[in-house]
Scaffold this active site. Structure first.
Site, short mmCIF file in Angstrom:
data_model
loop_
_atom_site.label_atom_id
_atom_site.label_comp_id
_atom_site.label_asym_id
_atom_site.label_seq_id
_atom_site.Cartn_x
_atom_site.Cartn_y
_atom_site.Cartn_z
N TRP A 102 0.74 -1.31 -0.07
CA TRP A 102 0.10 0.10 0.01
C TRP A 102 1.01 1.30 -0.11
O TRP A 102 0.43 2.19 -0.48
CB TRP A 102 -1.03 0.08 1.32
CG TRP A 102 -1.98 -1.27 0.93
CD1 TRP A 102 -2.17 -2.16 2.10
CD2 TRP A 102 -2.95 -1.45 0.00
NE1 TRP A 102 -3.03 -3.08 1.54
CE2 TRP A 102 -3.59 -2.63 0.43
CE3 TRP A 102 -3.19 -0.87 -1.20
CZ2 TRP A 102 -4.61 -3.09 -0.47
CZ3 TRP A 102 -4.23 -1.19 -2.08
CH2 TRP A 102 -4.73 -2.41 -1.54
N ASP A 169 -1.37 6.83 6.30
CA ASP A 169 -2.51 5.84 6.06
C ASP A 169 -2.64 4.73 7.07
O ASP A 169 -1.79 3.96 7.56
CB ASP A 169 -2.07 5.03 5.00
CG ASP A 169 -2.87 3.99 4.36
OD1 ASP A 169 -3.94 3.74 4.92
OD2 ASP A 169 -2.72 3.21 3.24
N LYS A 193 -11.76 -1.49 6.95
CA LYS A 193 -10.57 -2.49 7.92
C LYS A 193 -11.01 -2.31 9.38
O LYS A 193 -10.96 -3.64 9.80
CB LYS A 193 -9.23 -2.04 7.81
CG LYS A 193 -8.87 -1.84 6.20
CD LYS A 193 -8.47 -3.36 5.62
CE LYS A 193 -8.10 -3.46 4.25
NZ LYS A 193 -7.40 -2.54 3.65
#
Ligand SMILES: *Cc1c(COP(=O)(O)O)cnc(C)c1O
Length: 357
Positions: A102, A169, A193
């Site tokens: 990511w 993030d 998530k």
């Protein structure tokens, strides 16, 4: 049979959140209207949005410190480009920590807006550790990091000191532990998530870092425009925001983030202890960087794969297969997962051990 959902995302949410969300689809707070059909400009939805924003700041201890909360669409992946578009001037560079896939995707997008300096990377070791002891160039526009690497099961336990804005993030460990959220200038997290269903991204942003890059930013990508429009520049994801609010209420009712941290630590300790004790398994992440949210491990003898799958299935264990780039197993231990579910997984691992003896 009770199903124990260890999926990395979209993730498990508390049962009462599912029930209340289902009820609201039929009839929101006895209004006679479904949450799916109300106007995003209605008083009912504005109250939902304002309560969700206030709860985010309350849970993070960020009230009255110049932070704004946005609920936008496009997933965390959209923020990979929205961040540099808003914060990186054409002649500037941004500093990125390359700690996983990511992070690498965020780097890729930022490169189309300006210079990116990768200040440290664990790519050569398939991202099985968190790089440390790097220096952040103080002339960079911002420092970008990923607090929890969902795929590799690694998590940042400390954040470096710096004077430049920090962007993080936090998709897969937001609200999972009590940290000093005021260290960050921009936090973003895809809801699916650890906060809610897919379809909404939480962004917490310190207002004073905006409007400095001198770029002309298309409206839909401009954080300031979304702040001015109170997350209603275009139609927000009403249902995902409402369901996230139900989960934020549950978080508060459960004692807040520090209480959940204790539970998350207990779950992670239980599972990692078994991974280290059981001779059939081994962890894939560097021990000191192990994530409290996503535990990655493999079977030493792949001939046992089918037997383990059988045992897991018989116990209702769902969603533990590792990401395709790592293989093996990944048990995600998000806030709503109960300790009991980890006990069931540990039992499955012990049953496999008995089978081989
Ligand atoms: C899942 C994930 C993403 C991607 O999220 P999308 O909402 O699918 O764009 C980004 N970062 C991290 C850390 C993730 O776990």
């Amino acid at each position: 049979m009770k199903i124990h959902n260890f999926s990395a995302g979209p993730c498990i949410l508390p049962q009462e959140v599912f029930e209340k969300a289902a009820q609201a689809v039929l009839n929101l707070d006895n209004s006679g209207l479904s949450i799916l059909e109300i106007s995003h400009r209605s008083d009912a939805f504005i109250a939902i949005l304002e309560e969700a924003k206030a709860l985010v700041l309350e849970l993070m201890n960020l009230e009255n410190q110049g932070y704004e909360v946005l609920f936008l669409q496009g997933g965390a992946s959209m923020e990979f480009l929205r961040v540099p578009y808003n914060l990186l001037a054409q002649n500037q560079k941004a500093a990125y920590l390359d700690s996983g896939l990511w992070a690498a995707n965020a780097i890729k997008e930022a490169k189309s807006f300006g210079e990116v300096e990768i200040i440290a990377s664990s790519k050569d070791e398939n991202y099985n550790f968190i790089p440390k002891n790097y220096k952040i160039p103080e002339d960079a526009a911002y420092f970008h990091c990923t607090s929890n690497n969902t795929i590799y099961g690694t998590q940042m336990k400390n954040f470096p000191e710096t004077n430049i804005p920090v962007v993080c993030d936090m998709s897969s460990d937001i609200f999972s532990k009590a940290i000093d959220y005021s260290y960050f200038d921009l936090i973003y997290a895809g809801a699916q998530k650890n906060m809610g269903p897919a379809g909404v991204t939480l962004i917490v942003i310190k207002k004073d870092i905006l409007r400095k890059s001198g770029r002309k930013i298309p409206s839909i990508l401009d954080y300031q425009k979304h702040i001015d429009a109170k997350s209603m520049f275009n139609t927000p994801n009403v249902f995902a925001i409402y369901t996230s609010l139900l989960n934020l209420r549950w978080l508060k009712k459960s004692g807040g983030i520090s209480k959940l941290q204790e539970k998350n630590e207990a779950k992670a300790n239980l599972l990692y202890t078994e991974i280290d004790r059981n001779p059939l398994f081994e962890g894939t992440a560097n021990a000191e960087d192990r994530s409290m949210m996503n535990a990655t491990f493999v079977l030493k003898d792949s001939r046992l794969t089918n037997k383990f799958a059988q045992i897991c299935e018989s116990k209702g264990i769902s969603g533990i297969l590792g990401h395709r780039t790592v293989g093996g197993y990944r048990a995600s231990l998000y806030n709503a997962l109960q300790l009991e579910s980890v006990h069931v997984l540990v039992n499955a691992m012990q049953e496999l051990e008995k089978y081989t003896n």
